[in-house]
Motif scaffolding. Structure first.
Motif, mmCIF file in Angstrom:
data_model
loop_
_atom_site.group_PDB
_atom_site.id
_atom_site.type_symbol
_atom_site.label_atom_id
_atom_site.label_comp_id
_atom_site.label_asym_id
_atom_site.label_seq_id
_atom_site.Cartn_x
_atom_site.Cartn_y
_atom_site.Cartn_z
ATOM 1 N N GLN A 1 -12.815 13.882 12.021
ATOM 2 C CA GLN A 1 -13.686 15.640 12.189
ATOM 3 C C GLN A 1 -11.890 16.569 12.166
ATOM 4 O OE1 GLN A 1 -16.575 16.793 12.059
ATOM 5 N NE2 GLN A 1 -15.612 18.961 12.389
ATOM 6 N N ALA A 2 -11.331 16.058 12.808
ATOM 7 C CA ALA A 2 -10.051 17.352 12.431
ATOM 8 C C ALA A 2 -9.224 17.399 11.384
ATOM 9 C CB ALA A 2 -9.002 16.197 14.054
ATOM 10 N N TYR A 3 -9.508 16.322 10.578
ATOM 11 C CA TYR A 3 -9.077 15.634 8.944
ATOM 12 C C TYR A 3 -10.311 16.764 8.507
ATOM 13 C CZ TYR A 3 -4.974 12.941 8.031
ATOM 14 O OH TYR A 3 -3.988 12.204 7.889
ATOM 15 N N MET B 1 -14.780 17.516 19.671
ATOM 16 C CA MET B 1 -14.768 15.738 19.887
ATOM 17 C C MET B 1 -13.481 16.345 20.202
ATOM 18 S SD MET B 1 -16.489 15.561 16.356
ATOM 19 C CE MET B 1 -16.257 13.326 16.629
ATOM 20 N N LEU B 2 -12.224 16.292 20.548
ATOM 21 C CA LEU B 2 -11.364 16.026 21.187
ATOM 22 C C LEU B 2 -11.277 16.173 22.204
ATOM 23 C CD1 LEU B 2 -8.564 16.304 17.554
ATOM 24 C CD2 LEU B 2 -9.829 14.775 18.535
ATOM 25 N N GLU B 3 -12.136 16.500 23.218
ATOM 26 C CA GLU B 3 -11.823 17.028 24.445
ATOM 27 C C GLU B 3 -11.331 16.199 25.112
ATOM 28 O OE1 GLU B 3 -15.028 19.282 25.318
ATOM 29 O OE2 GLU B 3 -14.297 21.566 24.575
ATOM 30 N N GLY B 4 -10.768 15.852 26.413
ATOM 31 C CA GLY B 4 -10.731 14.755 26.828
ATOM 32 C C GLY B 4 -9.751 13.263 26.051
ATOM 33 N N ALA C 1 -4.143 14.172 16.044
ATOM 34 C CA ALA C 1 -5.185 14.492 15.693
ATOM 35 C C ALA C 1 -5.258 16.355 16.028
ATOM 36 C CB ALA C 1 -6.425 13.683 15.930
ATOM 37 N N GLU C 2 -4.656 15.956 17.173
ATOM 38 C CA GLU C 2 -4.530 17.747 17.864
ATOM 39 C C GLU C 2 -3.349 18.113 17.546
ATOM 40 O OE1 GLU C 2 -3.265 17.202 21.636
ATOM 41 O OE2 GLU C 2 -4.887 16.034 22.861
ATOM 42 N N LEU C 3 -2.930 17.618 16.800
ATOM 43 C CA LEU C 3 -1.842 18.495 15.613
ATOM 44 C C LEU C 3 -2.060 18.848 14.129
ATOM 45 C CD1 LEU C 3 1.261 16.826 16.631
ATOM 46 C CD2 LEU C 3 1.194 18.988 17.710
ATOM 47 N N GLN C 4 -2.765 18.257 14.002
ATOM 48 C CA GLN C 4 -3.789 18.533 12.756
ATOM 49 C C GLN C 4 -5.314 19.400 12.415
ATOM 50 O OE1 GLN C 4 -2.501 17.640 9.942
ATOM 51 N NE2 GLN C 4 -3.810 16.700 8.413
ATOM 52 N N LEU C 5 -5.228 19.451 14.019
ATOM 53 C CA LEU C 5 -6.403 20.607 14.694
ATOM 54 C C LEU C 5 -5.565 21.851 13.856
ATOM 55 C CD1 LEU C 5 -9.398 21.360 14.860
ATOM 56 C CD2 LEU C 5 -9.021 21.288 17.064
ATOM 57 N N GLY C 6 -4.797 21.813 14.575
ATOM 58 C CA GLY C 6 -3.871 23.061 14.418
ATOM 59 C C GLY C 6 -3.223 23.372 13.172
ATOM 60 N N SER D 1 -20.900 3.439 15.101
ATOM 61 C CA SER D 1 -20.097 2.427 15.422
ATOM 62 C C SER D 1 -18.961 2.372 17.427
ATOM 63 C CB SER D 1 -19.479 2.075 14.464
ATOM 64 O OG SER D 1 -19.394 1.616 13.421
ATOM 65 N N GLY D 2 -19.074 3.492 17.655
ATOM 66 C CA GLY D 2 -19.282 4.405 19.363
ATOM 67 C C GLY D 2 -17.895 4.484 18.826
ATOM 68 N N LEU D 3 -16.642 4.152 18.339
ATOM 69 C CA LEU D 3 -16.040 4.474 18.191
ATOM 70 C C LEU D 3 -15.312 6.378 18.105
ATOM 71 C CD1 LEU D 3 -14.670 2.386 15.402
ATOM 72 C CD2 LEU D 3 -14.583 1.878 17.830
ATOM 73 N N ASP D 4 -15.559 6.873 19.155
ATOM 74 C CA ASP D 4 -15.811 8.206 19.510
ATOM 75 C C ASP D 4 -14.387 8.674 19.170
ATOM 76 O OD1 ASP D 4 -18.169 8.017 20.345
ATOM 77 O OD2 ASP D 4 -17.198 8.358 22.500
ATOM 78 N N GLY D 5 -12.683 8.145 19.068
ATOM 79 C CA GLY D 5 -11.809 8.665 18.918
ATOM 80 C C GLY D 5 -11.469 8.810 17.376
ATOM 81 N N GLU D 6 -11.785 7.539 16.906
ATOM 82 C CA GLU D 6 -12.266 7.131 15.087
ATOM 83 C C GLU D 6 -12.552 8.386 14.321
ATOM 84 O OE1 GLU D 6 -11.339 6.786 11.247
ATOM 85 O OE2 GLU D 6 -9.555 5.912 13.280
ATOM 86 N N ALA D 7 -13.803 8.721 15.601
ATOM 87 C CA ALA D 7 -14.411 10.155 15.254
ATOM 88 C C ALA D 7 -13.861 11.252 14.897
ATOM 89 C CB ALA D 7 -16.165 9.947 15.913
ATOM 90 N N GLY D 8 -13.490 11.217 16.681
ATOM 91 C CA GLY D 8 -12.422 12.710 16.572
ATOM 92 C C GLY D 8 -10.696 12.741 15.350
ATOM 93 N N LEU D 9 -10.346 11.946 15.441
ATOM 94 C CA LEU D 9 -9.159 11.923 13.983
ATOM 95 C C LEU D 9 -10.244 12.674 12.911
ATOM 96 C CD1 LEU D 9 -6.846 11.804 12.840
ATOM 97 C CD2 LEU D 9 -7.325 9.041 12.899
#
Length: 889
Positions: free
Chosen positions: A728-730, A753-756, A762-767, A718-726
């Protein structure tokens, strides 16, 4: 490198002060790259005409003998042109840091001609200036001299050439008038002898002219030297006007090519102020100059002006004799082999500092203090004209008060900057320039629409001006130099065609509407750059000029839909006095919550809602995100009320609000209710991600990962890169409980996926995923978890903090350390507020196989406590088995 100080007197300074101790120096900045380009260009031109295959009479070969330096007014182009001339004339007189020209290149004859209108220069003056400079070689230019004498006698009867040279202000500075006359008379005498006529100019008229031409065509022995110039007879027979004179440049090039090697030279012809040659509409003089350049391939032309040459444009065919990239391959954009077209860059901070330190001195010390210099350098954007105007204002204030002025009275906009820029532009280009000063960046189409014009011509001309920077490939590739832009907006009050406030508002509305069209065409797709550009520029225009929101509402909802949160600004703190201001501050606050505590965002959103400025269909924006902040701030009651209100309105964020209600239900441990609610969400409500969030807490890791993967793939489609990154972090977080190999892969993919992106949760969940991956392995896990929790606390993200504490519990369970587990549970207990996050504490007991203490609110597990307990216990024992008999000890 030190910037040399030149000795030219500064008359403006001299007549502005009575001081005998203040000193002003005319400072010339480095420009080492520009001199290197001249030296390289000269070497290539010399190498070309020394080649055995070079033919000065070949009119078909493309030309590579033009080096162009162009840039905004006041950037130092004329000074550069003068210094090149000085350095070539006397290497000791030019800038000390410029190396000498390679001696192997032979003699170089520089001649500089200022083409500014005030000098009233024509092609006749240009040709004479070059011929006077070549007189220093001490040899007749026989073909040229013959044709020029005929032209002179026909066009200036009764006016001796030497008298004209003596009277002409520009020409008499070259000297050599006596040598020129002697050389011309020598050439005339040789021709007269060849045809047995008197050696006077009369030989070039009537029967004498016909005899000369006949001798040349018949290649008589006495005239054989000139007879080799096959185009000379035709030029002698042509009408002796300025058009014919321009073709005589070919004769000069031919004469140079005939000189013996010991006597030859390479002319380096500097044409300054080239913008005055033609206004890009009337190119008559430019045509003559271009003809001269083409016909002298054994000379290097260094052209300086405000605009790049357009000779590479094939559309100019008919206006100029030779056009297009085939004729001028090194004048095309992107050409980087000298000689080519080079923009004279703005001053670096180092050069600007040297300029201000040396410009005004008192007892060999800079008159300006360091902080004043730093401020001016920042304001100037590297524009020397601004620095020079600032220096004069500083001097005026210093002389008036007897002391250095304070920065607040000295900080100044200069209307003269606008006047210098506008004086070169026709009316339509001025309109375009004023219009695009409203925009951060623009395209030709956007500029034309903002200016209210029906054709692109003026915008096309403007983007070629040197004060317009370009970023190839961008949606709006052009942008004005920031100082030029701000000066036009702030000080354009003195011109005869200055705009009224209503003119500016109409232009703002046109630009706003054009941005809306760009948003409709390009801003709804997967890429977000157009969306962000439309929002940033549209919000600013609407706010500054009181425009109705229009398309901004749809753009704002598109911005929040992907949950990426690129910054839209820092917030002005100004009074919220319009719908545009309220919408702008809403989006800025929502995005900024990724980098600040949620309590600050919540306070700002409450203030915005209290104004009532937003239309009803957009009130859901601050209300929904306020409810999100309340949830992270552990005010679940306020969060639930807000989510319910947004969901009831059925607007664009209704499905997000429904998901928010579900999140609250999940945080309370009501999982069976949450699953039932998730079935009603659908794709718009991110059903698969929500189910994954429920399933991991049940210990059903494989199913949770499958749900997160489906959610990620759907978001990508769907072109929702932010949602896709979240998602993926989950996925990385959930997989880290069970499958190390899969988890490493998923963590790496999530990081990529979260670069930039600007997604703090999402960053904290990746941590947290990295903590779970290393549970039982890393001795520093507790310290790493503490650092992550501190970051979560700074952002007000209570859920990330709770999950980090759960990761520490998992580590303690794997290590089978009751001491570590007691400490970990003590930390986790801080996240439990009634039912909220109580299920995480319950899971910590499932991990160790211990009974859950009485008094702890129990979760409503999907398939009961027994199965859930078994799954969590199994995850711990599997990790221990993976680590081996000594792992985790």
């Amino acid at each position: 490198m030190e910037v040399p100080v030149l000795s030219r007197p500064d008359l403006r300074f001299l007549f502005r002060t009575n001081s005998r101790t203040l000193v002003a120096a005319d400072v010339f900045t480095n420009r080492a790259d520009e001199w290197a380009a001249v030296a390289q260009s000269l070497a290539r031109v010399v190498a070309a005409h020394r080649d055995e295959t070079f033919d000065v009479e070949d009119m078909q070969q493309p030309r590579r003998n033009v080096l162009v330096f162009y840039g905004v007014g006041g950037i130092g182009k004329s000074t550069l042109s003068r210094q090149i001339t000085a350095h070539l004339t006397d290497p000791e007189a030019g800038p000390e840091h410029w190396p000498r020209v390679d001696a192997d290149l032979g003699r170089v004859v520089p001649v500089r001609i200022d083409l500014s209108r005030q000098n009233a220069v024509g092609i006749e003056t240009v040709m004479l200036a070059v011929r006077l400079a070549l007189a220093e070689l001490g040899r007749p230019m026989a073909a040229f001299d013959l044709a020029f004498l005929r032209y002179w006698e026909q066009c200036h009867p009764g006016d001796p050439l030497e008298d004209h040279l003596r009277r002409h202000t520009l020409l008499n500075r070259y000297g050599g008038a006596g040598r020129l006359r002697a050389q011309m008379e020598s050439a005339l005498g040789d021709v007269a002898a060849a045809v047995a006529l008197p050696g006077t100019v009369g030989v070039l008229a009537g029967q004498g002219l016909r005899a000369v031409v006949r001798a040349l065509r018949e290649r008589r022995r006495a005239a054989r030297a000139l007879a080799g110039c096959r185009r000379l007879p035709d030029l002698l027979e042509s009408e002796p006007d300025q058009d014919t004179l321009s073709y005589c440049a070919h004769l000069l090039a031919w004469d140079l090519a005939q000189l013996p090697e010991a006597k030859t030279a390479t002319p380096l012809i500097l044409l300054d102020t080239f913008e005055d040659v033609g206004d890009r509409t009337h190119r008559d003089f430019e045509r003559l100059v271009q003809r001269m350049v083409w016909l002298m391939p054994n000379a290097l032309f260094v052209i300086t002006g405000r605009n790049r040459l357009q000779w590479d444009d094939p559309d100019l065919e008919g206006q100029l004799d030779w056009t297009g990239p085939a004729a001028w391959p090194q004048l095309v954009p992107g050409a980087n082999e000298d000689p080519c077209q080079r923009r004279v860059g703005y001053l670096s901070r180092i050069d600007a500092e040297h300029y201000l330190r040396r410009r005004l001195t008192l007892e060999d010390r800079p008159l300006m203090d360091a902080s004043t210099r730093r401020t001016l350098i920042t304001h100037s954007g590297g524009l020397p004209l601004y620095l020079d105007m600032a220096v004069m204002r500083f001097l005026d204030l210093h002389e008036r008060t007897g002391q250095a002025p304070a920065m607040d009275e000295f900080d100044h906009e200069f209307p003269a900057l606008v006047a210098r820029i506008f004086r070169d532009l026709p009316p339509e280009e001025r309109t375009v320039l004023r219009s695009v000063s409203l925009l951060d960046s623009f395209s030709v189409e956007l500029a034309t629409a903002a200016a209210g014009l029906s054709r692109d011509a003026a915008a096309v001309r403007l983007v070629d001006r040197p004060f317009v920077d370009v970023t190839p490939g961008a949606q709006w590739p052009y942008r004005l130099h920031e100082l030029v832009r701000s000066t036009i907006r702030d000080t354009d009050t003195t011109g005869d065609d200055r705009w009224s406030e209503e003119d500016w508002r109409r232009a703002a509305q046109r630009a706003f509407d054009a941005l809306g069209r760009d948003f409709d065409r390009h801003g709804r797709g997967p890429g977000r750059q157009v969306l962000l550009g439309c929002l940033r520029q549209g919000l600013r225009l609407a706010r500054a000029y009181g425009l109705e929101l229009g398309w901004l509402g749809d753009a704002a909802l598109a911005y929040v839909r992907d949950f990426v949160w690129e910054p839209l600004g820092s917030g002005t703190g100004d009074e919220l006095d319009s719908p545009a201001a309220a919408l702008s501050e809403t989006l800025i606050a929502v995005a900024a919550r990724q980098r600040r505590h949620r309590a600050l965002t919540a306070g700002r959103l409450r203030t915005i809602l209290a104004t009532g400025l937003l239309p009803s269909e957009l009130e859901e924006l601050p209300r929904y995100f306020l409810a999100e902040c309340d949830r992270e701030l552990d005010d679940l009651g306020a969060s639930l009320d807000g989510m319910r209100e947004v969901a009831a309105q059925g607007g664009a964020l209704a499905s997000d609000a429904a998901r928010g209600i579900l999140h609250l239900t999940r945080r309370l441990g009501h999982f069976s209710d949450a699953v039932a609610m998730a079935e009603d969400l659908g794709a718009a409500g991110k059903r698969d991600r929500v189910i994954g969030e429920i399933l991991w807490s049940q210990g059903t890791i494989a199913r949770a990962c499958a749900s997160f993967a489906r959610a990620r793939d759907l978001a990508l489609d769907s072109g929702l890169d932010g949602e896709a990154g979240l998602c993926q972090a989950y996925l990385a977080f959930a997989s880290a409980f069970q499958d190390r190999g899969r988890s490493v892969e998923q963590i790496d993919r999530a990081a990529h996926m979260l670069e930039g992106a600007y997604a703090r949760f999402a960053e904290l969940q990746l941590g947290n995923a990295r903590l779970l991956l290393d549970a039982g392995r890393a001795d520093d896990l507790t310290d790493r978890a503490a650092a992550l929790m501190a970051g979560a606390a700074e952002s007000g993200l209570s859920s990330c903090m709770a999950y980090a504490r759960l990761a520490v519990c998992f580590d303690a369970a794997v290590r089978d350390s009751s001491e570590l587990m007691d400490a970990a549970r003590a930390q986790l207990r801080a996240s439990v507020r009634g039912e909220e996050f109580a299920h995480l504490m319950e899971i910590s007991y499932f991990m160790t196989g211990e009974d859950v203490p009485s008094g702890l609110p129990l979760a409503r597990w999907i398939d009961g406590e027994t199965r859930t307990r078994a799954r969590w216990r199994r995850l711990v024992t599997e990790r221990r088995a993976e680590l081996g008999p000594h792992g985790g000890a």
